[in-house]
Design a protein around this motif. Structure first.
Motif, PDB file in Angstrom:
ATOM      1  N   TRP A   1       6.484  -4.749  25.127  1.00 50.13           N
ATOM      2  CA  TRP A   1       5.964  -4.701  23.803  1.00 50.13           C
ATOM      3  C   TRP A   1       7.422  -4.727  22.758  1.00 50.13           C
ATOM      4  O   TRP A   1       7.473  -5.468  21.854  1.00 50.13           O
ATOM      5  N   GLN A   2       8.315  -4.172  23.349  1.00 44.16           N
ATOM      6  CA  GLN A   2       9.639  -3.980  22.490  1.00 44.16           C
ATOM      7  C   GLN A   2      10.219  -5.418  22.403  1.00 44.16           C
ATOM      8  O   GLN A   2      10.700  -5.813  21.353  1.00 44.16           O
ATOM      9  N   GLY A   3      10.270  -5.843  23.506  1.00 50.41           N
ATOM     10  CA  GLY A   3      11.221  -7.232  23.580  1.00 50.41           C
ATOM     11  C   GLY A   3      10.248  -8.108  22.681  1.00 50.41           C
ATOM     12  O   GLY A   3      11.102  -9.118  22.058  1.00 50.41           O
ATOM     13  N   TYR A   4       8.958  -8.404  22.805  1.00 52.23           N
ATOM     14  CA  TYR A   4       8.275  -9.245  21.983  1.00 52.23           C
ATOM     15  C   TYR A   4       8.638  -8.963  20.435  1.00 52.23           C
ATOM     16  O   TYR A   4       8.621  -9.979  19.851  1.00 52.23           O
ATOM     17  N   GLU A   5       8.566  -7.740  20.193  1.00 53.76           N
ATOM     18  CA  GLU A   5       8.589  -7.512  18.616  1.00 53.76           C
ATOM     19  C   GLU A   5      10.115  -7.667  18.489  1.00 53.76           C
ATOM     20  O   GLU A   5      10.190  -8.117  17.202  1.00 53.76           O
TER      21      GLU A   5
END
Length: 231
Positions: free
Chosen positions: A153-157
């Protein structure tokens, strides 16, 4: 780390920062410190291997020398990068605050995707290994699962918005994912999540540049080294 006078930045990271803490969670600290410049001029200058210190009054803590920290953050290492995106800091000097202001200069689309997806896959492999060696009752399976989902999630954001969110808006789906990992279907559920994010990355248009902006970082490092020449 007994001497804290050389700290530029320090903050709480890990489960407490993400909102994934449990009663068993430790408080983790991450920081950036600076070596006196004269130590780089002798026979045994600090190397990348020697540029990390551990410990903070009995707490779990990791401190990277600023030269090593910048190298790690330039590679978009998730563990090192989050120091520049925290909501609060226990230590933030003038140079530390400037480093935070430069955080976007470190980013590049390919490195963000490679690093965050790679770290998530590493967590997934740890989960599979624990399933095979410890069985479904190992509580650390759930922890690895939570952090696998968080990294994705963090990487995609970060890839799509240019901003790294640290605290999860709703931790419950991550705890639920952890509970699912401790079932017989856990591995397949995790594989499906990874495949979903791989597809999302493939279909997304990143707001990040192809290459980091190194010139301001070089200027910053030169000024930090000059400022600490006579320490």
């Amino acid at each position: 780390m007994s001497d804290r006078s050389d700290l530029l930045l320090e903050g709480v990271v890990g489960s407490f920062a993400y909102g994934l803490n449990t009663p068993a969670s430790d408080i983790d600290y991450l920081g950036v410190y600076v070596e006196p410049t004269r130590t780089f001029l002798g026979l045994h200058p600090p190397t990348r291997d020697r540029g990390t210190r551990q410990g903070r009054d009995g707490a779990d803590a990791t401190y990277h020398e600023v030269g090593k920290a910048i190298g790690l953050i330039l590679s978009c290492n998730p563990t090192a990068s989050e120091i520049l995106w925290l909501e609060d800091y226990t230590v933030a000097t003038e140079f530390g605050a400037e480093l935070i202001d430069l955080r976007s200069c470190f980013l590049s689309a390919q490195r963000v995707r490679h690093s965050y997806f790679g770290y998530a896959m590493a967590q997934f492999r740890r989960m599979l290994h624990r399933q095979e060696t410890q069985g479904l009752g190992d509580a650390r399976l759930a922890k690895h699962a939570r952090h696998t989902r968080r990294l994705l999630w963090q990487g995609y954001e970060l890839y799509t918005t240019g901003v790294l969110p640290i605290r999860l808006p709703d931790p419950e789906p991550y705890f639920e994912f952890g509970r699912q990992m401790m079932t017989a279907d856990g591995a397949e559920i995790a594989k499906a999540l990874i495949a979903e994010y791989e597809r999302k990355f493939d279909e997304a248009t990143s707001v990040l540049p192809r290459h980091p902006n190194e010139a301001p970082l070089e200027d910053f490092m030169q000024r930090v080294r000059r400022a600490h020449l006579d320490d």
